[in-house]
Design a protein around this motif. Structure first.
Motif, short mmCIF file in Angstrom:
data_model
loop_
_atom_site.label_atom_id
_atom_site.label_comp_id
_atom_site.label_asym_id
_atom_site.label_seq_id
_atom_site.Cartn_x
_atom_site.Cartn_y
_atom_site.Cartn_z
N MET A 1 10.05 49.65 36.66
CA MET A 1 8.64 49.34 36.65
C MET A 1 8.13 49.07 38.06
O MET A 1 7.03 49.46 38.39
CB MET A 1 8.41 48.13 35.74
CG MET A 1 6.96 47.79 35.53
SD MET A 1 6.18 49.11 34.61
CE MET A 1 4.60 48.42 34.38
N LYS A 2 8.97 48.41 38.88
CA LYS A 2 8.57 48.12 40.26
C LYS A 2 8.40 49.41 41.05
O LYS A 2 7.47 49.55 41.84
CB LYS A 2 9.59 47.23 40.94
CG LYS A 2 9.57 45.81 40.48
CD LYS A 2 10.61 45.00 41.25
CE LYS A 2 10.68 43.59 40.71
NZ LYS A 2 11.67 42.79 41.42
N SER A 3 9.31 50.34 40.85
CA SER A 3 9.21 51.61 41.59
C SER A 3 7.97 52.39 41.18
O SER A 3 7.36 53.07 42.01
CB SER A 3 10.47 52.44 41.40
OG SER A 3 10.64 52.80 40.05
N PHE A 4 7.60 52.31 39.92
CA PHE A 4 6.38 52.98 39.47
C PHE A 4 5.15 52.38 40.15
O PHE A 4 4.27 53.11 40.62
CB PHE A 4 6.24 52.89 37.94
CG PHE A 4 4.94 53.43 37.43
CD1 PHE A 4 4.71 54.80 37.39
CD2 PHE A 4 3.93 52.58 37.00
CE1 PHE A 4 3.51 55.31 36.94
CE2 PHE A 4 2.73 53.07 36.54
CZ PHE A 4 2.52 54.45 36.51
N LEU A 5 5.08 51.06 40.22
CA LEU A 5 3.93 50.40 40.85
C LEU A 5 3.88 50.69 42.34
O LEU A 5 2.79 50.92 42.90
CB LEU A 5 3.98 48.89 40.59
CG LEU A 5 3.74 48.46 39.15
CD1 LEU A 5 3.91 46.96 39.00
CD2 LEU A 5 2.38 48.91 38.66
N ILE A 6 5.02 50.70 42.99
CA ILE A 6 5.06 51.03 44.42
C ILE A 6 4.63 52.48 44.64
O ILE A 6 3.86 52.78 45.55
CB ILE A 6 6.45 50.76 45.00
CG1 ILE A 6 6.72 49.25 45.01
CG2 ILE A 6 6.60 51.34 46.40
CD1 ILE A 6 8.13 48.86 45.39
N SER A 7 5.09 53.39 43.79
CA SER A 7 4.69 54.79 43.89
C SER A 7 3.20 54.96 43.67
O SER A 7 2.53 55.72 44.37
CB SER A 7 5.45 55.65 42.88
OG SER A 7 6.82 55.62 43.14
#
Length: 122
Positions: A1-7
């Motif tokens: 989920m963190k990587s999605f938000l950063i992306s």
């Protein structure tokens, strides 16, 4: 989920950069178009100063414009602005009008890729 938000954040940052660049390029092109339309003709007072001011304005902005506009286009604008200023300084009417027409065309080429159109996609 963190990587999605950063992306997603990076995508938004990229889109903001693209929009800011388009606004800046169009702003410079619009300013130069207004300046070329307001230029006095040869023999009128302030012609050489106005042409030199236009050239100086372009030279201040060309390093930033050159980041997204190709070298051939920016070089052509630089050349025509220099010729326009030189012709205004020496009073060459035909060279001045020719350089002015070619400069206006080159300014249109600066903003051409910042528009969404079919000819840009082909």
């Amino acid at each position: 989920m963190k990587s999605f938000l950063i992306s997603l954040l990076l995508l938004l940052l990229l889109l903001c950069g693209i929009a800011g660049n388009a606004i800046y390029i169009n702003h410079v092109a619009n300013d130069m178009s207004r300046m070329t339309e307001a230029l006095p003709d040869i023999g009128e007072e302030g012609c050489a100063e106005a042409a030199a001011s236009l050239r100086d304005y372009w030279e201040r902005n060309v390093p930033y414009v050159g980041l997204s506009v190709g070298y051939p286009v920016t070089d052509r604008v630089s050349e025509q602005a220099a010729v326009l200023s030189a012709c205004a300084a020496c009073g060459d009417l035909f060279g001045y009008r020719s350089a002015l027409a070619l400069l206006q065309d080159a300014i249109g080429d600066v903003r051409r890729l910042e528009k969404i159109s079919i000819e840009n996609l082909l």
